[in-house]
Design an enzyme around this catalytic site. Structure first.
Site, PDB file in Angstrom:
ATOM      1  N   GLY A  14       0.856  -1.192   0.000  1.00 15.66           N
ATOM      2  CA  GLY A  14       0.000   0.000   0.000  1.00 15.66           C
ATOM      3  C   GLY A  14       0.885   1.232   0.000  1.00 15.66           C
ATOM      4  N   ARG A  24      14.105   9.512  -3.116  1.00 15.41           N
ATOM      5  CA  ARG A  24      15.023  10.655  -3.274  1.00 15.41           C
ATOM      6  C   ARG A  24      16.299  10.451  -2.446  1.00 15.41           C
ATOM      7  NH1 ARG A  24      13.678  16.333  -4.823  1.00 15.41           N
ATOM      8  NH2 ARG A  24      15.333  17.592  -3.944  1.00 15.41           N
ATOM      9  N   ARG A  28      19.954  10.068  -4.200  1.00 13.16           N
ATOM     10  CA  ARG A  28      21.009  11.061  -3.929  1.00 13.16           C
ATOM     11  C   ARG A  28      22.229  10.404  -3.288  1.00 13.16           C
ATOM     12  NH1 ARG A  28      19.474  15.263  -6.892  1.00 13.16           N
ATOM     13  NH2 ARG A  28      18.158  16.840  -5.949  1.00 13.16           N
ATOM     14  N   ASP A 113       5.021  -5.306   5.810  1.00 10.13           N
ATOM     15  CA  ASP A 113       5.304  -6.700   6.189  1.00 10.13           C
ATOM     16  C   ASP A 113       5.267  -7.650   4.988  1.00 10.13           C
ATOM     17  OD1 ASP A 113       2.565  -6.306   6.005  1.00 10.13           O
ATOM     18  OD2 ASP A 113       2.057  -7.566   7.720  1.00 10.13           O
ATOM     19  N   ASP A 137       0.297   1.413   8.336  1.00  4.16           N
ATOM     20  CA  ASP A 137      -0.290   0.592   9.412  1.00  4.16           C
ATOM     21  C   ASP A 137       0.569   0.622  10.687  1.00  4.16           C
ATOM     22  OD1 ASP A 137      -2.123  -0.070   7.498  1.00  4.16           O
ATOM     23  OD2 ASP A 137      -1.312  -2.060   7.102  1.00  4.16           O
ATOM     24  N   ARG A 179      -5.305  -2.304   8.797  1.00  6.52           N
ATOM     25  CA  ARG A 179      -5.238  -3.764   8.753  1.00  6.52           C
ATOM     26  C   ARG A 179      -5.499  -4.390  10.134  1.00  6.52           C
ATOM     27  NH1 ARG A 179      -4.571  -6.020   3.597  1.00  6.52           N
ATOM     28  NH2 ARG A 179      -2.459  -5.354   3.279  1.00  6.52           N
ATOM     29  N   ALA A 194     -10.574  12.431  19.963  1.00  3.77           N
ATOM     30  CA  ALA A 194     -11.753  11.572  19.742  1.00  3.77           C
ATOM     31  C   ALA A 194     -12.205  11.047  21.101  1.00  3.77           C
ATOM     32  CB  ALA A 194     -11.387  10.417  18.823  1.00  3.77           C
TER      33      ALA A 194
HETATM   34  O1  F6P Z   1      -1.345  -1.953   4.312  1.00  2.65           O
HETATM   35  C1  F6P Z   1      -1.705  -0.648   4.061  1.00  2.65           C
HETATM   36  C2  F6P Z   1      -3.175  -0.524   3.789  1.00  2.65           C
HETATM   37  O2  F6P Z   1      -3.469   0.859   3.633  1.00  2.65           O
HETATM   38  C3  F6P Z   1      -4.084  -1.153   4.850  1.00  2.65           C
HETATM   39  O3  F6P Z   1      -4.258  -0.323   5.954  1.00  2.65           O
HETATM   40  C4  F6P Z   1      -5.336  -1.400   4.054  1.00  2.65           C
HETATM   41  O4  F6P Z   1      -6.107  -2.454   4.590  1.00  2.65           O
HETATM   42  C5  F6P Z   1      -4.811  -1.783   2.720  1.00  2.65           C
HETATM   43  O5  F6P Z   1      -3.537  -1.164   2.595  1.00  2.65           O
HETATM   44  C6  F6P Z   1      -5.665  -1.395   1.550  1.00  2.65           C
HETATM   45  O6  F6P Z   1      -5.006  -1.820   0.406  1.00  2.65           O
HETATM   46  P1  F6P Z   1      -5.398  -1.537  -1.087  1.00  2.65           P
HETATM   47  O7  F6P Z   1      -5.088  -0.112  -1.389  1.00  2.65           O
HETATM   48  O8  F6P Z   1      -4.539  -2.490  -1.868  1.00  2.65           O
HETATM   49  O9  F6P Z   1      -6.853  -1.826  -1.164  1.00  2.65           O
END
Ligand code: F6P
Length: 405
Positions: A14, A24, A28, A113, A137, A179, A194
């Site tokens: 992601g 960058r 560099r 990960d 995450d 996640r 919040a």
């Molecule tokens: O792992 C990063 C993340 O943003 C998670 O928080 C989320 O569940 C996932 O990617 C969404 O992934 P995609 O953009 O592939 O739908």
């Protein structure tokens, strides 16, 4: 010194803030160390298809000028591809041929990960590579670039949502990515004051959430001279119910790494609270006493959910992530050119570059439950009965610390 003449820079998983700073910083530093840096497009998909590629973008001084660290996302492009699962018996050979074609002797790989697990696999297959940790995450063992930018975005969204919430006396729920951990919901929620933060680490007891919500919501309206109040909940997409089960919409599908796409947590929270409100005579009485009750139309407060989705990892990057991204990108190149492979850079502190085996770095880190109870003492609701916080005192320079008893 290293025989590497060219390196490849690859980003995967992601996207989020800070990736361009990694690119960058790496480019560099490569330039500084007399090595050419190239973009491997589209993450691992690009690596697999490198052999069929005609041209790679060279990150020379002028091209790097156009890789703007402030912008989130990645100039290198992304994909979610698990190399070991590609249905091609010659996949590793194909990757080797691609790297040979462009004389690329090592890779800087930035990702979370899943990306890290593929990197471990590549390192074990003899490909020199260093991992620059990235994920909004924040579930790696160390800090990962993108986390601060996303937490800031979440805090801004949650803070903003309060104006409409207060105007309509609504209970507002914001569902955010993260996640299987609640780091960004936690940090973003705290950052925006919040009232309630629901994270996967704590199976939610909705009776607790309901009582907390009622107490704050009603008090705010009663105390307001214009009878206005709201209550904000931040829920991580990976929230679990009281039995510890994820709230998943089975239609959302799974990704290349076998993760179920998480969606629907906010809707679930909405229903849980609404069901309780409908049955609550005290709520009706409260609305009547405060001039809000309208039979058949406004018999209990409205609950609305907002899912910012990809917005929490888009747009801009925080200054913290820009500097951290540059550090880990550049340090990855230094390690690579010193013959180190299969590791994750986690900090640059003065002249010290700190790193650990990527296998260790990608082990899932959960939100620290002591920090949760710390904030429970400040009356933030985490969907359970507040747990006491027992401080442990660590003194630095104890001889200079005064006590009055
Ligand atoms: O792992 C990063 C993340 O943003 C998670 O928080 C989320 O569940 C996932 O990617 C969404 O992934 P995609 O953009 O592939 O739908």
């Amino acid at each position: 010194m290293s025989k590497i003449k060219n390196i490849g820079i690859l980003t995967a998983g992601g996207d989020c803030g800070g990736l361009n700073a990694v690119v960058r910083g790496a480019a560099r530093m490569a330039d500084h160390m007399g090595v050419d840096a190239y973009i491997i497009h589209h993450g691992y998909a690009g690596l697999y298809n490198l052999v069929d590629t005609d041209h790679l973008v060279k990150l020379d001084e002028s091209r790097v000028d156009h890789v703007l660290s402030f912008f989130a996302g990645s100039e290198a492009g992304h994909s979610r591809v698990k190399i070991s699962k590609i249905q091609d018996p010659n996949k590793y050979l194909r990757i080797l041929e691609g790297l040979k074609k462009f004389d690329i002797g090592g890779l800087v790989i930035s990702g979370g990960d899943d990306t890290g697990s593929v990197m471990v696999d590549l390192a074990e297959h003899g490909f020199p590579c260093v991992h620059a940790p990235k994920t909004m995450d924040l579930d790696l063992q160390t800090y990962s670039v993108g986390g601060d930018s996303s937490a800031n975005k979440i805090a801004n969204f949650v803070q903003d949502i309060k104006t409409t919430g207060r105007t309509h006396n609504r209970i507002m729920i914001v569902e955010v990515f993260g996640r299987y951990t609640g780091h960004t919901a936690f940090r973003g929620g705290i950052g925006a004051d919040a009232d309630c933060i629901l994270i996967p680490e704590i199976p939610v007891d909705f009776d607790e959430v309901y009582e907390h919500m009622k107490r704050y919501y009603m008090r705010r309206i009663i105390e307001s001279d214009v009878k206005s109040g709201t209550y904000t909940i931040v829920v991580a997409e990976g929230m679990t119910d009281v039995s510890g089960k994820y709230i998943v919409d089975e239609d959302a599908g799974i990704d290349a790494f076998g993760h179920k796409k998480l969606f629907g947590a906010a809707k679930y929270v909405h229903k849980q609270l609404e069901d309780r409100m409908k049955e609550d005579a005290e709520i009706k009485k409260f609305l009547r006493e405060n001039g809000m009750y309208v039979p058949g139309q406004f018999e209990y407060p409205e609950i609305r959910e907002v899912v910012p989705g990809h917005l929490v990892r888009s747009g801009g990057t925080s200054a913290f992530d820009v500097s951290f991204g540059k550090q880990i990108g550049a340090a990855s190149v230094i390690l690579l050119l010193h013959g180190i492979t299969g590791v994750t850079v986690y900090e640059v502190s003065g002249a010290e570059i700190k790193y650990m085996p990527t296998r260790e770095a990608i082990k899932r880190k959960l939100v620290d439950l002591d920090m949760v109870s710390f904030y429970e003492q400040l009356d933030v609701c985490f969907g359970r009965k507040s747990v006491s916080f027992d401080p442990i005192f660590t003194e630095v320079f104890p001889e200079n610390i005064n006590r009055y008893y």
